[in-house]
Scaffold this active site. Structure first.
Site, PDB file in Angstrom:
ATOM      1  N   HIS A 163     -68.457 -20.530  -1.116  1.00 36.88           N
ATOM      2  CA  HIS A 163     -67.842 -20.259  -2.416  1.00 36.88           C
ATOM      3  C   HIS A 163     -68.705 -20.764  -3.558  1.00 36.88           C
ATOM      4  O   HIS A 163     -69.571 -21.618  -3.359  1.00 36.88           O
ATOM      5  CB  HIS A 163     -66.488 -20.973  -2.484  1.00 36.88           C
ATOM      6  CG  HIS A 163     -66.602 -22.453  -2.335  1.00 36.88           C
ATOM      7  ND1 HIS A 163     -66.715 -23.063  -1.108  1.00 36.88           N
ATOM      8  CD2 HIS A 163     -66.693 -23.454  -3.247  1.00 36.88           C
ATOM      9  CE1 HIS A 163     -66.857 -24.364  -1.271  1.00 36.88           C
ATOM     10  NE2 HIS A 163     -66.855 -24.639  -2.568  1.00 36.88           N
ATOM     11  N   HIS A 193     -73.472 -22.353  -7.888  1.00 39.93           N
ATOM     12  CA  HIS A 193     -74.198 -22.411  -6.615  1.00 39.93           C
ATOM     13  C   HIS A 193     -73.245 -22.224  -5.446  1.00 39.93           C
ATOM     14  O   HIS A 193     -72.029 -22.374  -5.589  1.00 39.93           O
ATOM     15  CB  HIS A 193     -74.903 -23.763  -6.485  1.00 39.93           C
ATOM     16  CG  HIS A 193     -73.954 -24.917  -6.340  1.00 39.93           C
ATOM     17  ND1 HIS A 193     -73.297 -25.489  -7.418  1.00 39.93           N
ATOM     18  CD2 HIS A 193     -73.529 -25.602  -5.242  1.00 39.93           C
ATOM     19  CE1 HIS A 193     -72.529 -26.472  -6.994  1.00 39.93           C
ATOM     20  NE2 HIS A 193     -72.644 -26.560  -5.677  1.00 39.93           N
TER      21      HIS A 193
END
Lengths: 193, 193
Positions: free
Chosen positions: A55, A136
């Site tokens: 995620h 990220h």
């Protein structure tokens, strides 16, 4: 979402005025293709591999009771309705060293992501971010120094060129074992407010 | 959702007319309290513990492409809007023996659950159920005969009295490692169709 869990202001389950306090977070789950790519690495290098799918964290762990949650959900619906689907691009593996040994897919920090992040850290939302926003997808964390160096020197050379359309984000809550369950999805332009 | 994955008609990732085929399932994720209770047991006795949070399967694994998925989502929104929040009750631990060694929290099979199940196995939905619908939350599976007997004889005596309000279900998809990611939540009476 783990790297920031420590900042959640006061995680406990005691009953307050508005009901039980729980730990929540907000994330984008990328497409299966990107998740599979990330998991191939996470499986070996990320102790959080079994706790949450790959995620992009938009808002790291924060606590709220059920009353606040319902207000937050109304706000998240508005944010989703004000957002148009956009494309994210992943072009390299990077690292947070020397701050932490976390290795990640770097997601280009386009305005669409930053705007979402900013909206989720102002107004009724607690401003629980400590660092500036670096979108990220975590691939490795909590590695020992030697393993970190080996893994990162190998991964940083990896050619990465992944694109994905983002048209939703998800509000998740944390269980006692540290794992995360999705509570609600917010699809851009599709919510009743 | 695992016990029925084998019935998914043809799980592969090849590109068809409507895009990539993926494995989907539909589930209710109960409240944190019930999930924590279930996970305390799953952690020891369920190899699927890390692949998906505790859940009541409404529709076990089935494959579809992206075009079909979007049609299914429209249908799920209608189903959610036609459903009112209801209470589920868990009053005992039961087992599917001798069919399988699966041990589970038995969820009382109230009409609200059965109606959801029926709607998700008719019309545009593939009728991929092989057994009659027994709503449950899996606690243990794939145990060896001896361990199964020990665990079940202990758990069947456990006093269980859990209630939960259900006001949503979730469409999930499966990654290559067998884990599940939530794609979209459907909140009763809250969807735009």
């Amino acid at each position: 979402m783990r790297e920031l869990i420590a900042y959640a202001s006061s995680f406990d389950n005691e009953k307050r005025n508005g009901g039980f306090m729980m730990n929540y977070g907000i994330a984008i789950f990328p497409s299966k293709k990107i998740q599979d790519e990330a998991n191939a690495l996470r499986k070996r290098y990320d102790p959080q591999y079994t706790k949450i799918p790959p995620h992009v964290t938009l808002k790291s762990a924060f606590t709220m009771d059920e009353v606040t949650r319902d207000q937050v959900i109304q706000e998240l619906k508005k944010i989703a309705n004000d957002t148009k689907p956009f494309t994210i691009h992943i072009s390299k593996v990077s690292s947070f060293a020397p701050v932490t040994h976390t290795i990640y897919f770097k997601v280009e920090p386009i305005p669409e992501l930053t705007i979402l992040f900013d909206k989720m850290h102002s107004g009724i939302f607690p401003d629980n971010n400590e660092y500036s926003f670096v979108p990220h997808i975590t691939l490795a964390q909590d590695l020992m120094e030697d393993e970190y160096s080996d893994v990162y020197s190998s991964l940083r050379m990896k050619e990465v060129d992944l694109n994905d359309t983002v048209d939703r984000f998800q509000l998740c809550y944390q269980l006692e074992d540290g794992s995360w369950t999705v509570y609600e999805s917010f699809v851009f332009g599709q919510e009743v407010t």
